[in-house]
Design a protein around this motif. Sequence first.
Motif, PDB file in Angstrom:
ATOM      1  N   SER A  88       7.811  -2.852   5.754  1.00  0.00           N
ATOM      2  CA  SER A  88       7.036  -1.956   4.897  1.00  0.00           C
ATOM      3  C   SER A  88       5.618  -2.483   4.669  1.00  0.00           C
ATOM      4  O   SER A  88       4.629  -1.764   4.848  1.00  0.00           O
ATOM      5  CB  SER A  88       7.752  -1.771   3.558  1.00  0.00           C
ATOM      6  N   ASN A  89       5.524  -3.753   4.294  1.00  0.00           N
ATOM      7  CA  ASN A  89       4.211  -4.324   3.997  1.00  0.00           C
ATOM      8  C   ASN A  89       3.389  -4.584   5.252  1.00  0.00           C
ATOM      9  O   ASN A  89       2.151  -4.563   5.207  1.00  0.00           O
ATOM     10  CB  ASN A  89       4.386  -5.614   3.191  1.00  0.00           C
ATOM     11  N   ALA A  90       4.058  -4.837   6.378  1.00  0.00           N
ATOM     12  CA  ALA A  90       3.334  -5.048   7.631  1.00  0.00           C
ATOM     13  C   ALA A  90       2.629  -3.764   8.065  1.00  0.00           C
ATOM     14  O   ALA A  90       1.473  -3.791   8.509  1.00  0.00           O
ATOM     15  CB  ALA A  90       4.294  -5.528   8.724  1.00  0.00           C
TER      16      ALA A  90
ATOM     17  N   GLY B 170      -6.515   6.143  12.070  1.00  0.00           N
ATOM     18  CA  GLY B 170      -5.562   6.327  13.155  1.00  0.00           C
ATOM     19  C   GLY B 170      -4.869   5.072  13.623  1.00  0.00           C
ATOM     20  O   GLY B 170      -3.988   5.141  14.490  1.00  0.00           O
ATOM     21  N   LEU B 171      -5.211   3.916  13.060  1.00  0.00           N
ATOM     22  CA  LEU B 171      -4.677   2.655  13.582  1.00  0.00           C
ATOM     23  C   LEU B 171      -3.173   2.519  13.365  1.00  0.00           C
ATOM     24  O   LEU B 171      -2.442   2.119  14.277  1.00  0.00           O
ATOM     25  CB  LEU B 171      -5.386   1.469  12.932  1.00  0.00           C
ATOM     26  N   ALA B 172      -2.676   2.837  12.189  1.00  0.00           N
ATOM     27  CA  ALA B 172      -1.269   2.595  11.880  1.00  0.00           C
ATOM     28  C   ALA B 172      -0.347   3.709  12.347  1.00  0.00           C
ATOM     29  O   ALA B 172       0.788   3.447  12.754  1.00  0.00           O
ATOM     30  CB  ALA B 172      -1.098   2.376  10.379  1.00  0.00           C
TER      31      ALA B 172
ATOM     32  N   VAL C  29       3.636  -7.127  13.216  1.00  0.00           N
ATOM     33  CA  VAL C  29       3.909  -8.549  12.985  1.00  0.00           C
ATOM     34  C   VAL C  29       2.621  -9.360  13.092  1.00  0.00           C
ATOM     35  O   VAL C  29       2.350 -10.237  12.254  1.00  0.00           O
ATOM     36  CB  VAL C  29       4.951  -9.069  13.999  1.00  0.00           C
ATOM     37  N   ILE C  30       1.826  -9.082  14.103  1.00  0.00           N
ATOM     38  CA  ILE C  30       0.572  -9.806  14.301  1.00  0.00           C
ATOM     39  C   ILE C  30      -0.386  -9.578  13.138  1.00  0.00           C
ATOM     40  O   ILE C  30      -1.020 -10.515  12.639  1.00  0.00           O
ATOM     41  CB  ILE C  30      -0.089  -9.378  15.629  1.00  0.00           C
ATOM     42  N   GLU C  31      -0.481  -8.329  12.691  1.00  0.00           N
ATOM     43  CA  GLU C  31      -1.381  -8.006  11.577  1.00  0.00           C
ATOM     44  C   GLU C  31      -0.946  -8.731  10.303  1.00  0.00           C
ATOM     45  O   GLU C  31      -1.779  -9.302   9.582  1.00  0.00           O
ATOM     46  CB  GLU C  31      -1.384  -6.492  11.349  1.00  0.00           C
ATOM     47  N   ALA C  32       0.362  -8.707  10.021  1.00  0.00           N
ATOM     48  CA  ALA C  32       0.861  -9.382   8.822  1.00  0.00           C
ATOM     49  C   ALA C  32       0.687 -10.889   8.935  1.00  0.00           C
ATOM     50  O   ALA C  32       0.294 -11.564   7.968  1.00  0.00           O
ATOM     51  CB  ALA C  32       2.337  -9.038   8.608  1.00  0.00           C
ATOM     52  N   ALA C  33       0.957 -11.430  10.123  1.00  0.00           N
ATOM     53  CA  ALA C  33       0.820 -12.874  10.333  1.00  0.00           C
ATOM     54  C   ALA C  33      -0.621 -13.327  10.144  1.00  0.00           C
ATOM     55  O   ALA C  33      -0.880 -14.418   9.622  1.00  0.00           O
ATOM     56  CB  ALA C  33       1.314 -13.248  11.732  1.00  0.00           C
TER      57      ALA C  33
ATOM     58  N   LEU D 163     -12.606 -14.179  10.871  1.00  0.00           N
ATOM     59  CA  LEU D 163     -13.784 -13.734  10.124  1.00  0.00           C
ATOM     60  C   LEU D 163     -13.363 -12.889   8.935  1.00  0.00           C
ATOM     61  O   LEU D 163     -14.007 -12.893   7.896  1.00  0.00           O
ATOM     62  CB  LEU D 163     -14.715 -12.932  11.044  1.00  0.00           C
ATOM     63  N   MET D 164     -12.249 -12.162   9.120  1.00  0.00           N
ATOM     64  CA  MET D 164     -11.690 -11.354   8.041  1.00  0.00           C
ATOM     65  C   MET D 164     -10.277 -10.960   8.426  1.00  0.00           C
ATOM     66  O   MET D 164      -9.966 -10.783   9.606  1.00  0.00           O
ATOM     67  CB  MET D 164     -12.545 -10.102   7.782  1.00  0.00           C
ATOM     68  N   ALA D 165      -9.402 -10.870   7.468  1.00  0.00           N
ATOM     69  CA  ALA D 165      -8.029 -10.427   7.707  1.00  0.00           C
ATOM     70  C   ALA D 165      -7.777  -9.136   6.923  1.00  0.00           C
ATOM     71  O   ALA D 165      -8.401  -8.925   5.876  1.00  0.00           O
ATOM     72  CB  ALA D 165      -7.034 -11.510   7.282  1.00  0.00           C
ATOM     73  N   PRO D 166      -6.881  -8.247   7.435  1.00  0.00           N
ATOM     74  CA  PRO D 166      -6.064  -8.339   8.643  1.00  0.00           C
ATOM     75  C   PRO D 166      -6.890  -8.395   9.926  1.00  0.00           C
ATOM     76  O   PRO D 166      -8.104  -8.214   9.902  1.00  0.00           O
ATOM     77  CB  PRO D 166      -5.202  -7.074   8.584  1.00  0.00           C
ATOM     78  N   LEU D 167      -6.193  -8.612  11.028  1.00  0.00           N
ATOM     79  CA  LEU D 167      -6.843  -8.932  12.291  1.00  0.00           C
ATOM     80  C   LEU D 167      -7.806  -7.855  12.778  1.00  0.00           C
ATOM     81  O   LEU D 167      -8.819  -8.183  13.414  1.00  0.00           O
ATOM     82  CB  LEU D 167      -5.768  -9.177  13.357  1.00  0.00           C
ATOM     83  N   HIS D 168      -7.524  -6.594  12.499  1.00  0.00           N
ATOM     84  CA  HIS D 168      -8.416  -5.535  12.990  1.00  0.00           C
ATOM     85  C   HIS D 168      -9.817  -5.667  12.398  1.00  0.00           C
ATOM     86  O   HIS D 168     -10.811  -5.347  13.055  1.00  0.00           O
ATOM     87  CB  HIS D 168      -7.838  -4.139  12.707  1.00  0.00           C
TER      88      HIS D 168
END
Length: 363
Positions: A190-192, A201-203, A300-304, A323-328
Amino acid sequence: MLYYLAIKYIDHFTILNVFTYITFRGLCAALTSLIIMFSTMNYFINLFKEIQNGGQPIREDGPASHLVTKKGTPTMGGLVMLLSVFASVFLWGDLTNQYLWLVLFVTFSFGALGFIDDFLKVTKKNTKGVRGKHKLIIQSVVSLIAYVWLQKLMPDNLATKLAFPMLKQFVIDIGYFYIPFIIVVTVGASNAVNLTDGLDGLAIVPVMIAALCFGIIAYVVGHSVFSDYLKLHHVPNCGEIAVFCASLVGAGLGFLWYNAPPAKIFMGDTGSLACGGSLGIISVITKHEIVLSIIGGLFVIEAASVIMQVYYYKLTKGKRIFLMAPLHHHFEKKGWSESTVVIRFWIISIIFAIIGMSTLKIR
């Protein structure tokens, strides 16, 4: 509803026999939720613009361009998605199926939590909604209820077992550890998804891809012949979940029409928490929790990336990995355009889905 009517008169009209096929009802459910989205979304966009008075608050510490391009965009588009999904499932689903009700319960509960979170953000005009600690507690309680419910439905030989992809009929009984495990899977998924929902449109596309994959998995696992052929763990009656997954795909397509860059509306936590939670509980029901981490590899990658950033920042007292999180946002900071990030992340999601689905045959 339509399923019951068809069953009632099936002896008089043999054509109604198509309603006994999950595949037919799944396709109809997807089309129904898509039509609902197309026919109602413009109304809700205008309504949300009027009542939200400024739309979703934008992070001041985020990419500077977002303060200009996304300001004033309404949120809570996930609410329309959920309404269309539930309407489609009630029309085309077999409502005597307890697995289907379990998925609807988790989806509704996480969606309600997301709605409260979005409501607080919009009314308070800041990015702080429900406190993170409170959000995790509520999600955990819902997951615990789902666990108790699931134990009454799942075959005894699978109730507390963890299955592994690419291994024939191999399972490990983790006993009471299955309780925290199911919480981690459902809350984590859920949180990921929620963390991934940061660009237009990313998610939603990775959500649709995962829903399509798990619709197939649910259908195969719930079918004794197919599950035996593929050497999967058979979970009787779980195939009906495919109708829900199809509805989610149809609703996602309709939402993407309005969420494609530049977005006319955001999904909000209402949609992202609900979508992630539904995928999490479906993976638990179908005994494909590990496969979810593959198919949903982008999540998983975004949450990690967020977890790594937070802990590294605390350990090094101010230094950052990204530089900033999440990865995108990291790639946005590096100069990638929003559309470039989104499309490349979609491609990554498709690759993960192909790898995840291949585990069904490689055994």
